[in-house]
Write an enzyme that holds these catalytic residues in place. Structure first.
Site, short mmCIF file in Angstrom:
data_model
loop_
_atom_site.label_atom_id
_atom_site.label_comp_id
_atom_site.label_asym_id
_atom_site.label_seq_id
_atom_site.Cartn_x
_atom_site.Cartn_y
_atom_site.Cartn_z
CB VAL A 45 -0.94 0.12 0.75
CG1 VAL A 45 -2.17 1.37 1.01
CG2 VAL A 45 -2.34 -0.97 1.38
CB CYS A 46 3.98 2.32 2.19
SG CYS A 46 3.57 1.66 4.20
CB THR A 47 4.38 0.41 -3.16
OG1 THR A 47 5.80 -0.26 -1.84
CG2 THR A 47 5.67 0.37 -4.33
CG LEU A 50 5.87 7.66 -0.22
CD1 LEU A 50 4.95 6.43 0.45
CD2 LEU A 50 7.20 7.24 0.13
#
Ligand code: BEZ
Length: 212
Positions: A45-47, A50
């Site tokens: 999810v973070c990928t 960002l």
């Protein structure tokens, strides 16, 4: 750790980032700012988050907003992960990611919620005005990627209030009518809102979006 509330000064800090050491307030300068945390590097999810922020570079620039990300991972981890983000999200990460290994900034901004996860930051977002005051705080769980269109929408609303004395009604979108803030008197309206206005109730006065 002090509680941070809307209107408080954003706590200042120095931190190691992928773009060198920063003093947060100096780095912000006269810009608006977004400081947002994510749970960990090399997570799915973070990928996507960002990558999305990097693809929105022009949108943030248009609004004079500087963006900084943060997790408790180290600099080498951030640097390796940025390559993956650039590759998989078809973009170039061009904003600093804070390496908050000692949890100094996370603690200052209450980004670790121990009953959710005692080792990683949750998905906190802070919008900071050019006066360094906290304008918005939102906290998402680790499993929900943020809606950055919504963040842009809120920044547009905050800037309309700051620069044009209007607020935005429920579900407002760019181009729709705005609400004249209660502090503006009826006598001031003609000079401030040359596009005209409609008084639905004495406390509910709408005007076309002033800055388009
Ligand atoms: C993540 O990608 O960061 C994530 C995904 C599912 C649960 C928690 C975190």
């Amino acid at each position: 750790m002090a509680t941070i509330r809307l209107g408080d000064e954003a706590p200042n800090f120095t931190a190691v980032t992928t773009e060198g050491e920063i003093n947060f307030h100096e780095w912000l300068g006269n810009s608006w700012g977004i400081l947002f945390s994510h749970p960990a590097d090399y997570t799915p999810v973070c990928t996507t988050e960002l990558g999305t922020v990097a693809r929105y570079t022009d949108e943030f620039k248009k609004r004079n907003v500087k963006v900084a990300a943060l997790s408790v991972d180290g600099l080498e981890s951030h640097r390796g992960w940025i390559k993956d983000i650039n590759e998989t999200q078809k973009t170039t990460v061009n904003f600093p990611i804070i390496a908050d290994e000692d949890k100094k900034v996370s603690t200052l901004y209450d980004m670790i919620h121990p009953n959710a996860n005692d080792k990683q930051t949750v998905r906190s977002v802070f919008v900071i005005g050019p006066d360094k005051k906290i304008k918005l705080m939102i906290t998402y769980p680790a499993s929900t990627g943020r809606n950055f269109d919504e963040l842009l929408r809120v920044i547009d609303s905050l800037q309309l209030t700051a620069y044009h004395k209007v607020a935005t009604p429920a579900n407002w979108k760019q181009g729709e009518d705005c609400v004249i803030v209660p502090a503006v008197t009826t006598e001031q309206i003609a000079a401030l809102f040359p596009k005209g206005y409609k008084e639905i109730k004495s406390y509910l006065r709408v005007t076309p979006q002033p800055n388009i």
